[in-house]
Design an enzyme around this catalytic site. Structure first.
Site, PDB file in Angstrom:
ATOM      1  N   HIS A   3      -2.718   2.731   9.127  1.00  0.00           N
ATOM      2  CA  HIS A   3      -1.964   2.201   7.821  1.00  0.00           C
ATOM      3  C   HIS A   3      -1.375   0.741   7.718  1.00  0.00           C
ATOM      4  O   HIS A   3      -1.199   0.261   6.942  1.00  0.00           O
ATOM      5  CB  HIS A   3      -0.916   3.282   7.716  1.00  0.00           C
ATOM      6  CG  HIS A   3      -1.354   4.480   7.215  1.00  0.00           C
ATOM      7  ND1 HIS A   3      -1.259   5.090   5.778  1.00  0.00           N
ATOM      8  CD2 HIS A   3      -1.838   5.683   8.000  1.00  0.00           C
ATOM      9  CE1 HIS A   3      -1.820   6.303   5.856  1.00  0.00           C
ATOM     10  NE2 HIS A   3      -2.314   6.640   7.226  1.00  0.00           N
ATOM     11  N   ASP A  57       1.795  -6.659   5.801  1.00  0.00           N
ATOM     12  CA  ASP A  57       1.587  -5.544   5.219  1.00  0.00           C
ATOM     13  C   ASP A  57       0.266  -4.786   5.196  1.00  0.00           C
ATOM     14  O   ASP A  57      -0.725  -5.564   4.881  1.00  0.00           O
ATOM     15  CB  ASP A  57       2.233  -5.343   3.904  1.00  0.00           C
ATOM     16  CG  ASP A  57       3.154  -4.091   3.537  1.00  0.00           C
ATOM     17  OD1 ASP A  57       2.861  -3.086   4.420  1.00  0.00           O
ATOM     18  OD2 ASP A  57       4.127  -4.027   2.624  1.00  0.00           O
TER      19      ASP A  57
HETATM   20  C1  GDG Z   1       2.911   2.124   5.448  1.00  0.00           C
HETATM   21  C2  GDG Z   1       2.376   0.477   5.579  1.00  0.00           C
HETATM   22  C3  GDG Z   1       0.853   1.001   3.656  1.00  0.00           C
HETATM   23  C4  GDG Z   1      10.374   3.071  -1.153  1.00  0.00           C
HETATM   24  N1  GDG Z   1      11.871   3.155  -1.299  1.00  0.00           N
HETATM   25  C5  GDG Z   1      12.058   4.110  -1.929  1.00  0.00           C
HETATM   26  C6  GDG Z   1      10.651   5.116  -2.154  1.00  0.00           C
HETATM   27  N2  GDG Z   1       9.837   4.243  -1.498  1.00  0.00           N
HETATM   28  C7  GDG Z   1       8.332   4.599  -1.540  1.00  0.00           C
HETATM   29  C8  GDG Z   1       7.704   3.435  -2.407  1.00  0.00           C
HETATM   30  C9  GDG Z   1       6.275   3.750  -1.695  1.00  0.00           C
HETATM   31  C10 GDG Z   1       6.668   3.814  -0.318  1.00  0.00           C
HETATM   32  O1  GDG Z   1       8.018   4.325  -0.103  1.00  0.00           O
HETATM   33  C11 GDG Z   1       6.421   2.770   0.689  1.00  0.00           C
HETATM   34  O2  GDG Z   1       5.082   2.456   0.901  1.00  0.00           O
HETATM   35  P1  GDG Z   1       4.553   0.958   1.297  1.00  0.00           P
HETATM   36  O3  GDG Z   1       3.083   0.864   1.227  1.00  0.00           O
HETATM   37  O4  GDG Z   1       4.857   0.007   0.299  1.00  0.00           O
HETATM   38  O5  GDG Z   1       4.943   0.697   2.723  1.00  0.00           O
HETATM   39  P2  GDG Z   1       5.518   1.278   4.021  1.00  0.00           P
HETATM   40  O6  GDG Z   1       6.473   2.389   3.877  1.00  0.00           O
HETATM   41  O7  GDG Z   1       5.584   0.282   5.075  1.00  0.00           O
HETATM   42  O8  GDG Z   1       4.072   1.995   4.459  1.00  0.00           O
HETATM   43  C12 GDG Z   1       1.899  -0.024   4.369  1.00  0.00           C
HETATM   44  C13 GDG Z   1       1.520   2.491   3.658  1.00  0.00           C
HETATM   45  O9  GDG Z   1       1.708   2.963   4.975  1.00  0.00           O
HETATM   46  C14 GDG Z   1       0.198   3.486   3.371  1.00  0.00           C
HETATM   47  O10 GDG Z   1      -0.944   3.211   4.103  1.00  0.00           O
HETATM   48  O11 GDG Z   1       0.455   0.521   2.197  1.00  0.00           O
HETATM   49  O12 GDG Z   1       1.531  -1.324   4.337  1.00  0.00           O
HETATM   50  O13 GDG Z   1       3.512  -0.394   5.979  1.00  0.00           O
HETATM   51  O14 GDG Z   1       5.511   4.909  -2.207  1.00  0.00           O
HETATM   52  O15 GDG Z   1       7.773   3.791  -3.571  1.00  0.00           O
HETATM   53  N3  GDG Z   1      10.589   6.330  -2.726  1.00  0.00           N
HETATM   54  C15 GDG Z   1      11.685   6.780  -3.300  1.00  0.00           C
HETATM   55  N4  GDG Z   1      12.921   6.188  -3.131  1.00  0.00           N
HETATM   56  C16 GDG Z   1      13.257   5.082  -2.480  1.00  0.00           C
HETATM   57  O16 GDG Z   1      14.250   4.532  -2.407  1.00  0.00           O
HETATM   58  N5  GDG Z   1      11.668   7.971  -3.877  1.00  0.00           N
END
Ligand code: GDG
Length: 488
Positions: A187, A395
């Protein structure tokens, strides 16, 4: 109308499933498909409304649609590694949680996975901590995963292992006699060979990867970085477009950019009106234009640079005072790792300085909300924000960028500002692409986004939305599993 100049050509690398016209035929789960066994560090709580982590969000969308078993750590810190498992049913998904002892948690999770692999794979050698004990703990917990999983496997299962915590798992399963197909999806970014070789364990990590039948990455850059490593460090490996051979072993490799369930997220975003939203959130009313960031608290997300860019925007455009505010939602994560406490302190200091300089009795320019909000508030908040500010320093993909696009009103959409170093930038060139280290330029792009004409906003958004919708969580999982089924 013309949008951005054409994106730079992407280097040829591996099978590109986003051009696979036969994909729709393998999206249905009818007939006698093998059972899917998903393994990740942690099993997400499928009934929770707050899941602030990309892996949990992306995988939950995919596995709900496919059904099967999800196996991983139960998330508690007081158990004994190898102790009793917890099994729960969530519709078509059986979740199996295994315990990990506090010592193993420290060495495997805090020190090795998050103290070494996470910074290393995000190109942050300055934050890497090397320790032999930690690597041994990492291997020990992977062994425990394998030993508890083995008796639960059925002969026709397809096994899909996720992320940097579990790189050695396939090799251990094979040693224990597992013959099922095993795929791996990373990821996070895969670093260039010069960086990867900074860990003394790089050979062992690569051997671990080469034990899989399919390796999936988020971007072409990641695939090419693996191939460059093999060219530099494993001269016996024969590396083709989609296939790697080493000795008797043959495996496939590909790019599978993870997506979201855009229709579901868009629906969630539409369900709450702006008035109801304001009644429910800690976000202030008077801002005419809102800039929004949503990120786990993590040094890879470029948050200090983002705060500084907002500061520069207010300095260079005093007329925006009281007309704009920046809401940054940052649920804490991995508090047991020092670097995470440091980033939190830095952000609190910056937020205090910005508000101290610009705030007025009726205006708080920057609202930094350091706790998770429910997903059914995040989605409408994205819809009612004029800028989605997504500027990680590095990322794997970044699902927030895709969620922001899915949440918008196509008739009056907001503008996505996206880091060139997010994996999502490979697919989302109609965003305003920025260098997340260049705070001056980010301030200019914020201004450009806030003043962008409606016609341009609509054109950019339409292009982004069609891509986010066409290649969502379901297509991502289907493409990976189709490719795994092709592997020998
Ligand atoms: C890893 C990789 C890759 C965030 N704050 C809240 C909340 N979130 C949700 C967001 C989004 C998720 O969490 C974050 O996803 P990301 O992809 O932006 O980042 P990582 O957590 O670092 O994920 C990344 C991912 O895996 C998938 O393969 O894209 O590059 O690092 O869905 O909306 N959700 C809620 N409250 C929050 O305060 N409900």
């Amino acid at each position: 109308m013309t949008l951005h100049p054409a994106p730079p050509p992407i280097p040829a690398a591996s099978y590109d499933w986003t051009n696979d016209e036969d994909l729709s035929s393998c999206l249905s789960n009818e007939g006698s498909q093998p059972r899917l066994v998903v393994v990740s560090n942690r099993v997400a709580d499928l009934s929770a409304s707050v899941q602030s982590g990309g892996l949990a969000v992306g995988l939950a969308d995919a596995i709900r649609q496919q059904g099967g078993m999800w196996f991983g750590w139960d998330g508690k810190r007081e158990g004994q590694t190898g102790g009793p498992m917890q099994v729960s049913e969530h519709g078509s998904v059986t979740c199996v949680g295994i315990p990990i002892s506090p010592e193993d948690f420290t060495e495997y999770y805090a020190e090795y996975a998050n103290g070494l692999l996470w910074p290393l794979f995000h190109y942050r050698l300055d934050l890497v901590h090397i320790s032999t004990n930690a690597f041994e703990g990492y291997l020990r917990v992977n062994e425990a995963f394998a030993r508890q999983l083995m008796p639960m496997l059925q002969p026709d299962d397809t096994i899909w292992i996720h992320d940097y915590h579990l790189i050695p798992l396939a090799g251990i399963l094979r040693r224990l006699g597992c013959r099922q197909k095993i795929g791996f999806f990373l990821h996070i970014p895969f670093p260039p060979p010069e960086l990867l070789s900074a860990t003394p364990d790089h050979d062992a990590l690569i051997e671990g990867l080469l034990a899989y039948d399919l390796l999936g990455f988020q971007t072409h850059t990641d695939v090419n970085n693996l191939k460059s490593y093999l060219a530099a460090h494993k001269p016996d490996a024969v590396v083709g477009q989609d296939v790697i051979r080493t000795g008797q072993k043959r495996l496939r490799v590909g790019r599978f950019p993870i997506g979201i369930d855009a229709a579901e997220f868009g629906k969630l975003a539409r369900e709450t009106s702006p008035e109801a939203l304001l009644a429910k959130t800690p976000v202030e009313t008077p801002a005419l234009q809102r800039i929004l960031g949503v990120d786990r608290l993590d040094y890879s997300k470029g948050l200090p640079e983002r705060f500084k860019a907002f500061d520069e925007l207010l300095l260079s455009h005093p007329e925006l005072g009281k007309h704009v505010n920046f809401v940054q939602i940052t649920p804490p994560s991995r508090g047991e790792v020092d670097a995470y406490a440091d980033i939190r302190a830095e952000l609190e200091q910056l937020a205090g300085a910005i508000n101290g300089r610009f705030a007025d009795i009726d205006w708080t320019p920057l609202q930094h909300i350091c706790r998770p909000l429910p997903r059914d508030l995040i989605a409408p908040l994205m819809r009612h924000s004029h800028i989605g500010f997504v500027t990680p320093l590095r990322d794997g993909m970044n699902l927030v960028a895709k969620e922001y696009v899915a949440a918008q009103d196509p008739d009056d959409p907001g503008v996505l500002i996206l880091s060139q170093f997010a994996g999502a930038a490979e697919e989302m060139q109609e965003a305003l692409i920025v260098n997340p280290y260049d705070t001056d330029d980010m301030a200019k792009q914020l201004y450009r986004g806030l003043t962008m004409p409606l016609e341009e906003r609509r054109a950019r958004h339409a292009a982004l939305l069609s891509r986010v919708t066409d290649f969502g969580a379901k297509e991502w999982a289907a493409a990976f599993l189709k490719e795994l089924a092709r592997s020998i």
